[in-house]
Design a protein around this motif. Sequence first.
Motif, PDB file in Angstrom:
ATOM      1  N   VAL A  93       0.913  -1.047   0.076  1.00  0.00           N
ATOM      2  CA  VAL A  93      -0.100   0.008  -0.105  1.00  0.00           C
ATOM      3  C   VAL A  93       0.786   1.326   0.039  1.00  0.00           C
ATOM      4  O   VAL A  93       1.836   1.260   0.927  1.00  0.00           O
ATOM      5  CB  VAL A  93      -0.849  -0.023   1.099  1.00  0.00           C
ATOM      6  CG1 VAL A  93      -1.756   1.265   1.112  1.00  0.00           C
ATOM      7  CG2 VAL A  93      -1.845  -1.324   1.139  1.00  0.00           C
ATOM      8  N   VAL A  94       0.714   2.152  -1.006  1.00  0.00           N
ATOM      9  CA  VAL A  94       1.452   3.480  -1.059  1.00  0.00           C
ATOM     10  C   VAL A  94       0.458   4.473  -1.121  1.00  0.00           C
ATOM     11  O   VAL A  94      -0.499   4.455  -1.904  1.00  0.00           O
ATOM     12  CB  VAL A  94       2.259   3.266  -2.312  1.00  0.00           C
ATOM     13  CG1 VAL A  94       3.004   4.541  -2.276  1.00  0.00           C
ATOM     14  CG2 VAL A  94       3.130   2.099  -2.552  1.00  0.00           C
ATOM     15  N   HIS A  95       0.595   5.608  -0.445  1.00  0.00           N
ATOM     16  CA  HIS A  95      -0.390   6.797  -0.358  1.00  0.00           C
ATOM     17  C   HIS A  95       0.190   7.645  -1.694  1.00  0.00           C
ATOM     18  O   HIS A  95       1.358   7.921  -1.910  1.00  0.00           O
ATOM     19  CB  HIS A  95      -0.271   7.610   0.844  1.00  0.00           C
ATOM     20  CG  HIS A  95      -1.314   8.528   0.975  1.00  0.00           C
ATOM     21  ND1 HIS A  95      -1.375   9.791   0.364  1.00  0.00           N
ATOM     22  CD2 HIS A  95      -2.512   8.635   1.703  1.00  0.00           C
ATOM     23  CE1 HIS A  95      -2.507  10.547   0.622  1.00  0.00           C
ATOM     24  NE2 HIS A  95      -3.153   9.500   1.674  1.00  0.00           N
ATOM     25  N   ARG A  96      -0.905   8.057  -2.020  1.00  0.00           N
ATOM     26  CA  ARG A  96      -0.676   9.051  -3.556  1.00  0.00           C
ATOM     27  C   ARG A  96       0.408  10.229  -2.971  1.00  0.00           C
ATOM     28  O   ARG A  96       1.143  10.491  -3.985  1.00  0.00           O
ATOM     29  CB  ARG A  96      -2.169   9.537  -3.800  1.00  0.00           C
ATOM     30  CG  ARG A  96      -2.039  10.622  -4.857  1.00  0.00           C
ATOM     31  CD  ARG A  96      -3.280  11.718  -4.951  1.00  0.00           C
ATOM     32  NE  ARG A  96      -3.355  12.251  -3.575  1.00  0.00           N
ATOM     33  CZ  ARG A  96      -4.380  12.776  -3.289  1.00  0.00           C
ATOM     34  NH1 ARG A  96      -5.697  12.721  -4.138  1.00  0.00           N
ATOM     35  NH2 ARG A  96      -4.448  13.629  -2.317  1.00  0.00           N
ATOM     36  N   ASP A  97       0.215  10.888  -1.853  1.00  0.00           N
ATOM     37  CA  ASP A  97       0.943  11.954  -1.538  1.00  0.00           C
ATOM     38  C   ASP A  97       2.417  11.605  -1.344  1.00  0.00           C
ATOM     39  O   ASP A  97       3.195  12.635  -1.202  1.00  0.00           O
ATOM     40  CB  ASP A  97       0.271  12.494  -0.372  1.00  0.00           C
ATOM     41  CG  ASP A  97      -1.101  13.280  -0.806  1.00  0.00           C
ATOM     42  OD1 ASP A  97      -1.225  13.149  -1.953  1.00  0.00           O
ATOM     43  OD2 ASP A  97      -1.812  13.549  -0.074  1.00  0.00           O
ATOM     44  N   ASP A  98       2.731  10.227  -1.229  1.00  0.00           N
ATOM     45  CA  ASP A  98       3.993   9.930  -0.825  1.00  0.00           C
ATOM     46  C   ASP A  98       4.863   9.552  -2.121  1.00  0.00           C
ATOM     47  O   ASP A  98       6.213   9.369  -2.033  1.00  0.00           O
ATOM     48  CB  ASP A  98       4.135   8.818  -0.010  1.00  0.00           C
ATOM     49  CG  ASP A  98       3.557   9.002   1.562  1.00  0.00           C
ATOM     50  OD1 ASP A  98       3.550  10.107   1.986  1.00  0.00           O
ATOM     51  OD2 ASP A  98       3.193   8.239   2.100  1.00  0.00           O
ATOM     52  N   ILE A  99       4.082   9.797  -3.139  1.00  0.00           N
ATOM     53  CA  ILE A  99       4.773   9.453  -4.506  1.00  0.00           C
ATOM     54  C   ILE A  99       5.012  10.705  -4.994  1.00  0.00           C
ATOM     55  O   ILE A  99       4.054  11.382  -5.380  1.00  0.00           O
ATOM     56  CB  ILE A  99       4.161   8.358  -5.518  1.00  0.00           C
ATOM     57  CG1 ILE A  99       3.518   7.371  -4.728  1.00  0.00           C
ATOM     58  CG2 ILE A  99       4.638   8.288  -6.661  1.00  0.00           C
ATOM     59  CD1 ILE A  99       2.491   6.490  -5.518  1.00  0.00           C
ATOM     60  N   ASP A 315       8.964  12.113 -18.997  1.00  0.00           N
ATOM     61  CA  ASP A 315       9.634  13.263 -18.977  1.00  0.00           C
ATOM     62  C   ASP A 315       9.963  13.929 -17.517  1.00  0.00           C
ATOM     63  O   ASP A 315      10.357  14.860 -17.168  1.00  0.00           O
ATOM     64  CB  ASP A 315       8.602  14.436 -19.549  1.00  0.00           C
ATOM     65  CG  ASP A 315       8.474  14.297 -21.003  1.00  0.00           C
ATOM     66  OD1 ASP A 315       9.330  13.460 -21.760  1.00  0.00           O
ATOM     67  OD2 ASP A 315       7.534  14.755 -21.529  1.00  0.00           O
ATOM     68  N   ILE A 316       9.524  12.979 -16.446  1.00  0.00           N
ATOM     69  CA  ILE A 316       9.861  13.382 -14.836  1.00  0.00           C
ATOM     70  C   ILE A 316      11.173  13.053 -14.642  1.00  0.00           C
ATOM     71  O   ILE A 316      11.558  11.941 -14.846  1.00  0.00           O
ATOM     72  CB  ILE A 316       8.792  12.858 -14.041  1.00  0.00           C
ATOM     73  CG1 ILE A 316       7.465  13.315 -14.627  1.00  0.00           C
ATOM     74  CG2 ILE A 316       8.860  13.167 -12.825  1.00  0.00           C
ATOM     75  CD1 ILE A 316       7.038  14.498 -14.446  1.00  0.00           C
ATOM     76  N   GLU A 317      11.706  14.203 -14.117  1.00  0.00           N
ATOM     77  CA  GLU A 317      13.521  13.805 -13.770  1.00  0.00           C
ATOM     78  C   GLU A 317      13.545  12.649 -12.839  1.00  0.00           C
ATOM     79  O   GLU A 317      14.333  11.730 -13.136  1.00  0.00           O
ATOM     80  CB  GLU A 317      13.841  15.014 -12.836  1.00  0.00           C
ATOM     81  CG  GLU A 317      15.324  14.786 -12.693  1.00  0.00           C
ATOM     82  CD  GLU A 317      15.850  15.950 -12.022  1.00  0.00           C
ATOM     83  OE1 GLU A 317      17.111  16.161 -11.381  1.00  0.00           O
ATOM     84  OE2 GLU A 317      15.082  17.021 -11.848  1.00  0.00           O
ATOM     85  N   GLU A 318      12.671  12.584 -11.567  1.00  0.00           N
ATOM     86  CA  GLU A 318      12.812  11.464 -10.800  1.00  0.00           C
ATOM     87  C   GLU A 318      12.698   9.966 -11.381  1.00  0.00           C
ATOM     88  O   GLU A 318      13.199   8.844 -11.053  1.00  0.00           O
ATOM     89  CB  GLU A 318      11.741  11.577  -9.565  1.00  0.00           C
ATOM     90  CG  GLU A 318      11.953  12.654  -8.857  1.00  0.00           C
ATOM     91  CD  GLU A 318      11.656  13.866  -9.149  1.00  0.00           C
ATOM     92  OE1 GLU A 318      11.310  14.786  -8.416  1.00  0.00           O
ATOM     93  OE2 GLU A 318      11.228  14.094 -10.483  1.00  0.00           O
TER      94      GLU A 318
END
Length: 325
Positions: A93-99, A315-318
């Motif tokens: 489980v991953v929270h949206r805001d932690d990504i 296109d996202i650096e991370e």
Amino acid sequence: MLEEVERWLADRSWSVADRPLDQLLAAKRAAGTTVSVVLPALDEEATVGDIVEVIRRELVDGLPYPLVDELVVVDSGSADRTAEVAAKAGATVVHRDDILPRIPAVPGKGEVLWRSLLATSGDVVCFVDADLRDFSAAFVTGIVGPLLTEPDVQFVKAMYDRPLGDAPGQGGRVTELVARPLLNLHWPRLAGFVQPLGGEYAVRRSLLERLPFPVGYGVELGLLVDALHTVGLDALAQVDVGVRLHRHQDGQALGRMAAAIYRTAELRLSRGHSPDHRWGHPRLRPALTQFERGPHGFEPRTHPVDTEERPPMADIEEYAVRRVA
């Protein structure tokens, strides 16, 4: 219907029974393909646990070689026990805001799906809605199957019956009233898709990371149209997985969904069908006004219509850094 679509229906529409599980496992092992299943979830404690349990039991733990390598639930801010139930059933489980915390999250299903690319690593990403009832593993094996056995296929949608209460085939009201007319009029090569707005589909990561994501309910139509113009119709397919039972939205919620889908189509028409022209429209911020009866008669309620889109994840650096690593 276009002759091209008639041919496509014959060549690229299958049944889940066409590819037995042992065939999929053999193909997956031979190619070394990895599979991630993502469930976007918001207040789905009643159903998410059963879905996770079925996938783990039938496609992970109960096999000599797992079909599913990652099973991730992305919680987009549930107020109930969604995260707890999903984790107990065996999901990560991953929270949206932690990504990707550098970019503040906005509400919307498409936002969650876009961020899930950073929370998973599979070569194939399979999305499954978290509100399905009487869930069958066929929803996963059906749409993942062609991506394991057909090298030219890159995007697979589930097709199914959608009953509304006791009425067979009456679900998918926004599909029939909004999405299907839009596709037939403006993208007739997509007229063969039975469930163009369905939330169950699997895509090769190499394609998915190149597509922009509408942040809201327009994400399914947006991805489908952009995939068509990126890889062509023959790279798209659909698989019959039976019957889909889920929670139905009320009429006003469907109206807001329809507005977002219409706006997603409008943006693509304005950019000449090109998925890489721009990710939004700077001059317009449309809204939808609906009416509810209150103590003084009908009262207007105005809701913003999702117009924001996220750029291709490539296109996202991370994301680029993680892929190189």
